[in-house]
Design a protein around this motif. Structure first.
Motif, mmCIF file in Angstrom:
data_model
loop_
_atom_site.group_PDB
_atom_site.id
_atom_site.type_symbol
_atom_site.label_atom_id
_atom_site.label_comp_id
_atom_site.label_asym_id
_atom_site.label_seq_id
_atom_site.Cartn_x
_atom_site.Cartn_y
_atom_site.Cartn_z
ATOM 1 N N UNK A 112 1.031 -1.541 -0.128
ATOM 2 C CA UNK A 112 0.059 0.031 -0.109
ATOM 3 C C UNK A 112 0.739 1.178 -0.441
ATOM 4 N N UNK A 113 2.093 1.279 0.677
ATOM 5 C CA UNK A 113 2.389 2.748 1.039
ATOM 6 C C UNK A 113 3.416 2.548 -0.556
ATOM 7 N N UNK A 114 4.155 1.908 -1.390
ATOM 8 C CA UNK A 114 4.760 1.849 -2.465
ATOM 9 C C UNK A 114 3.395 1.835 -3.357
ATOM 10 N N UNK A 115 3.063 1.643 -3.849
ATOM 11 C CA UNK A 115 1.928 1.724 -4.842
ATOM 12 C C UNK A 115 0.912 3.470 -4.277
ATOM 13 N N UNK A 116 0.662 3.711 -3.218
ATOM 14 C CA UNK A 116 0.322 4.946 -2.853
ATOM 15 C C UNK A 116 1.135 6.068 -3.607
ATOM 16 N N UNK A 117 2.873 5.843 -3.848
ATOM 17 C CA UNK A 117 4.371 6.637 -4.441
ATOM 18 C C UNK A 117 3.059 6.671 -5.996
ATOM 19 N N UNK A 118 3.061 5.642 -5.856
ATOM 20 C CA UNK A 118 3.032 5.483 -7.376
ATOM 21 C C UNK A 118 1.789 6.168 -8.277
ATOM 22 N N UNK A 119 0.328 6.243 -7.406
ATOM 23 C CA UNK A 119 -0.611 6.814 -7.912
ATOM 24 C C UNK A 119 -0.440 7.802 -7.454
ATOM 25 N N UNK A 120 0.274 8.843 -6.319
ATOM 26 C CA UNK A 120 0.448 10.156 -6.608
ATOM 27 C C UNK A 120 1.071 10.807 -7.704
ATOM 28 N N UNK A 129 4.103 12.830 -3.735
ATOM 29 C CA UNK A 129 3.635 11.769 -4.212
ATOM 30 C C UNK A 129 4.770 11.272 -2.602
ATOM 31 N N UNK A 130 6.103 11.606 -2.969
ATOM 32 C CA UNK A 130 6.664 11.472 -1.581
ATOM 33 C C UNK A 130 6.055 11.615 -0.394
ATOM 34 N N UNK A 131 4.954 13.099 -0.096
ATOM 35 C CA UNK A 131 4.663 13.408 1.549
ATOM 36 C C UNK A 131 3.186 12.074 1.682
ATOM 37 N N UNK A 132 3.028 12.145 0.781
ATOM 38 C CA UNK A 132 2.211 10.623 0.570
ATOM 39 C C UNK A 132 2.195 9.700 1.652
ATOM 40 N N UNK A 133 3.679 9.269 0.449
ATOM 41 C CA UNK A 133 3.582 8.406 0.938
ATOM 42 C C UNK A 133 4.339 8.081 1.804
ATOM 43 N N UNK A 134 4.888 9.323 2.839
ATOM 44 C CA UNK A 134 5.434 8.641 4.182
ATOM 45 C C UNK A 134 4.443 8.754 4.870
ATOM 46 N N UNK A 135 3.873 9.620 4.586
ATOM 47 C CA UNK A 135 2.042 10.395 5.978
ATOM 48 C C UNK A 135 1.744 8.810 5.767
ATOM 49 N N UNK A 136 1.233 7.559 4.708
ATOM 50 C CA UNK A 136 0.843 6.428 4.242
ATOM 51 C C UNK A 136 1.581 5.476 5.511
ATOM 52 N N UNK A 137 3.392 5.539 5.715
ATOM 53 C CA UNK A 137 3.948 4.638 6.509
ATOM 54 C C UNK A 137 3.642 5.189 7.534
ATOM 55 N N UNK A 140 -1.345 5.830 11.700
ATOM 56 C CA UNK A 140 -1.540 5.101 12.655
ATOM 57 C C UNK A 140 -2.917 4.139 12.616
ATOM 58 N N UNK A 141 -3.880 4.203 11.965
ATOM 59 C CA UNK A 141 -4.628 3.801 12.029
ATOM 60 C C UNK A 141 -4.252 2.379 10.023
ATOM 61 N N UNK A 142 -3.364 2.748 9.250
ATOM 62 C CA UNK A 142 -2.715 1.543 8.508
ATOM 63 C C UNK A 142 -1.519 0.772 9.393
ATOM 64 N N UNK A 143 -1.162 1.247 9.576
ATOM 65 C CA UNK A 143 -0.005 0.374 11.324
ATOM 66 C C UNK A 143 -1.138 -0.823 11.834
ATOM 67 N N UNK A 144 -2.224 -0.140 12.180
ATOM 68 C CA UNK A 144 -2.905 -0.596 12.662
ATOM 69 C C UNK A 144 -3.501 -2.047 13.105
ATOM 70 N N UNK A 145 -4.172 -2.008 11.697
ATOM 71 C CA UNK A 145 -4.760 -2.766 10.613
ATOM 72 C C UNK A 145 -4.089 -3.462 10.155
ATOM 73 N N UNK A 146 -2.503 -3.472 9.665
ATOM 74 C CA UNK A 146 -1.411 -4.221 9.299
ATOM 75 C C UNK A 146 -1.057 -5.192 10.733
#
Length: 212
Positions: A112-120, A129-137, A140-146
């Protein structure tokens, strides 16, 4: 065996492309974010992999074991089938619950982190894209459900892939094949979690709103 000249030239071209990729500072930052994301995910995975399952997690696991080993259980027909099916495949490979969490949840969460970069990057530019990727990485909610045997990470991955293919095919006009792939990933997201249909709805609203 002596390598023929065309093969040597092809090898040199590939080497030069790799060197060129590493010369781009944006690519180096992306690589750093991906390594950082993997480190965070693995750290929390190590902390939580032995935690007891929630009700929903246990239901997915029980359904998967029923399909893989004919364990006595009555799956809920309301649940989409793709997620427990993938779990059952991992069980059949001889991997236990920890292996299931790693391959069916943790790996998709990292993707998800990687393809967020490609999408943005496709939609805007590398810096955004780098800013969005870092925020995704670090979200907390992404890490929680991971860290949970839940459909969120996998469903999100398919949704991002659907948006990426749609943007490439429809907006940036890189080929109709991407539009077909977009529909394919929407279907996979829907088969993972019912809210995946929203990705298709968003694309439909977008196309309708810009139609002349």
């Amino acid at each position: 065996m002596i390598m023929q000249k065309p093969e040597k030239e092809l090898l040199e071209i590939r080497k030069e492309k790799i060197k060129e990729w590493f010369r781009d500072p944006y690519n180096l930052i992306l690589l750093g974010i991906l390594i950082f994301s993997a480190a965070i995910l693995l750290y929390y995975f190590n902390l939580t992999s032995q935690q007891p399952l929630w009700w929903d997690e246990a239901e997915y696991g029980a359904t998967a074991k029923h399909w893989a080993f004919n364990t006595a259980y009555s799956p809920y027909p309301e649940r989409p089938v793709l997620f427990p099916f993938l779990i059952s495949l991992v069980f059949l490979l001889g991997l236990g619950e920890v292996g299931v969490k790693f391959f069916v949840v943790l790996v998709p969460a990292w993707l998800v982190v990687f393809f967020t970069y490609l999408l943005v990057k496709e939609m805007y530019d590398k810096k955004t894209a780098l800013i969005a990727t870092f925020i995704t990485a670090v979200s907390w909610i992404h890490l929680f459900y991971a860290m949970r045997l839940m459909t969120d990470s996998l469903g999100l991955l398919f949704g991002i892939l659907a948006f990426l293919c749609f943007w490439r095919g429809y907006v940036n006009e890189k080929g109709n094949k991407y539009i077909w792939f977009s529909g394919f990933f929407i279907a996979l997201s829907f088969l993972t979690r019912l809210t995946g249909v929203l990705y298709g709805a968003i694309i439909f609203i977008f196309v309708f709103s810009i139609a002349k």
